[in-house]
Write a protein that holds these residues in place. Structure first.
Motif, short mmCIF file in Angstrom:
data_model
loop_
_atom_site.label_atom_id
_atom_site.label_comp_id
_atom_site.label_asym_id
_atom_site.label_seq_id
_atom_site.Cartn_x
_atom_site.Cartn_y
_atom_site.Cartn_z
N GLU A 60 0.82 -1.19 -0.10
CA GLU A 60 -0.04 -0.12 0.04
C GLU A 60 0.74 1.18 0.07
O GLU A 60 0.55 2.11 -0.59
CB GLU A 60 -0.98 0.09 1.26
N ARG A 61 1.97 1.12 0.81
CA ARG A 61 2.81 2.32 0.91
C ARG A 61 3.62 2.51 -0.37
O ARG A 61 3.78 3.79 -0.81
CB ARG A 61 3.81 2.12 2.13
N THR A 62 4.16 1.41 -0.79
CA THR A 62 5.15 1.57 -1.87
C THR A 62 4.70 1.57 -3.19
O THR A 62 5.33 1.69 -4.43
CB THR A 62 6.27 0.42 -1.80
N LYS A 63 3.49 1.51 -3.48
CA LYS A 63 2.77 1.42 -4.62
C LYS A 63 3.13 2.31 -5.51
O LYS A 63 3.24 2.62 -6.77
CB LYS A 63 1.26 1.21 -4.63
N ILE A 64 3.33 3.78 -4.98
CA ILE A 64 3.46 5.02 -5.59
C ILE A 64 4.88 4.80 -6.25
O ILE A 64 5.21 5.29 -7.68
CB ILE A 64 3.63 6.20 -4.78
N MET A 65 5.97 4.23 -5.42
CA MET A 65 7.25 4.11 -6.06
C MET A 65 7.13 3.32 -7.44
O MET A 65 8.08 3.51 -8.28
CB MET A 65 8.10 3.42 -5.01
N PHE A 66 6.27 2.25 -7.24
CA PHE A 66 6.14 1.38 -8.43
C PHE A 66 5.40 1.85 -9.57
O PHE A 66 5.37 1.21 -10.72
CB PHE A 66 5.76 -0.13 -8.14
N GLY A 67 4.77 2.98 -9.52
CA GLY A 67 4.07 3.69 -10.45
C GLY A 67 4.82 4.35 -11.26
O GLY A 67 5.91 4.32 -11.51
N PRO A 68 4.25 5.05 -12.29
CA PRO A 68 4.80 5.72 -13.23
C PRO A 68 5.69 7.10 -12.95
O PRO A 68 5.71 7.41 -11.82
CB PRO A 68 3.69 6.31 -14.35
N PRO A 69 6.79 7.46 -13.63
CA PRO A 69 7.75 8.42 -13.31
C PRO A 69 7.10 9.87 -13.23
O PRO A 69 6.08 10.08 -13.91
CB PRO A 69 8.80 8.25 -14.51
N GLY A 70 7.84 10.56 -12.61
CA GLY A 70 7.29 12.20 -12.51
C GLY A 70 6.21 12.31 -11.52
O GLY A 70 5.41 13.29 -11.50
N PHE A 71 6.19 11.62 -10.45
CA PHE A 71 5.09 11.52 -9.54
C PHE A 71 5.71 11.85 -8.01
O PHE A 71 6.97 11.21 -7.82
CB PHE A 71 4.31 10.38 -9.29
N ALA A 72 5.08 12.25 -7.23
CA ALA A 72 5.72 12.57 -5.57
C ALA A 72 5.34 11.42 -4.97
O ALA A 72 4.53 10.81 -4.78
CB ALA A 72 5.29 13.60 -5.17
N TYR A 73 6.41 10.81 -4.05
CA TYR A 73 6.31 9.71 -3.02
C TYR A 73 6.48 10.38 -1.99
O TYR A 73 7.81 10.69 -1.42
CB TYR A 73 7.11 8.82 -3.38
N VAL A 74 5.81 10.63 -1.08
CA VAL A 74 5.68 11.29 0.40
C VAL A 74 5.10 10.43 1.36
O VAL A 74 4.25 9.92 1.48
CB VAL A 74 4.96 12.77 0.38
N TYR A 75 6.33 10.22 2.44
CA TYR A 75 5.84 9.57 3.61
C TYR A 75 6.23 10.13 4.81
O TYR A 75 7.26 10.86 4.89
CB TYR A 75 6.56 8.12 3.47
#
Length: 183
Positions: A60-75
């Motif tokens: 749930e947390r890392t799915k953003i990292m696995f997503g497409p480039p050019g997006f922010a991953y904030v935790y």
DNA sequence: TAAAGGATAATA
DNA sequence: ATTATCCTTTAT
């Protein structure tokens, strides 16, 4: 202001990390514009990189990292500080670049050296997790005048648990810049 | 050097 | 449901 295009992020993370140095991080909130020049970053290479959150696999947390480039991953880290990363490489790779320090350019009071302080000054929190970096609210731009930059390479900070990955030179910062968190 | 602090992922 | 852990910061 010239936004970095999607293809900028869709490249090898080590390259993107180094080229992010000197770029402008821009956040447009309701009434105020904050700008910081990126002076320190770290590269997190993907699922095989034991220091990267994505090494835990797709969650749930890392799915953003696995997503497409050019997006922010904030935790949220250690229960009190936010850290902002920029997702790199093609969807599925789980790679990102951690922004560790910026030099204040516009409307940035207080310290901006260190990933937590940077986010505090920019008022970045988990509401921006998954936010598109080609949006008008949050993006990274090419500076008006390009400067000559010397890049210093060091081991990443706070990843001693990652065995041999802790030794790799994946932290990059602008040589002699006074806003680097730990020269 | 250690305490603060809360979400997260693993274990149960 | 419980627990160990964490890409940090600040203060002792």
């Amino acid at each position: 202001m010239q936004k970095l295009p999607r293809p900028f992020y869709d490249r090898d993370t080590v390259i993107v990390a180094q080229e992010l140095l000197g770029k402008l991080l821009v956040l447009q909130s309701a009434k105020i514009e904050r700008i910081g020049k990126i002076v320190e970053v770290e590269a997190y290479l993907g699922e095989h990189d034991l220091a990267a959150h994505s090494s835990k696999g797709r969650t749930e947390r890392t799915k953003i990292m696995f997503g497409p480039p050019g997006f922010a991953y904030v935790y949220l880290i250690y229960g009190m500080h936010h850290c902002m990363n920029v997702v790199t490489e093609r969807e599925g790779n789980g790679a990102a670049v951690l922004l560790r320090a910026v030099e204040p350019v516009k409307n940035l009071p207080g310290k901006t050296s260190g990933p937590g302080l940077l986010c505090r000054a920019m008022e970045i929190d988990r509401r921006l997790n998954g936010h598109d970096l080609l949006s008008d609210e949050l993006f990274i731009a090419e500076p008006e005048v390009a400067e000559r930059i010397s890049v210093v390479k060091r081991p990443r900070i706070g990843v001693d648990y990652a065995q041999h990955w802790a030794k790799r030179l994946l932290r990059f910062y602008i040589k002699d810049n006074p806003f680097v968190s730990r020269p």
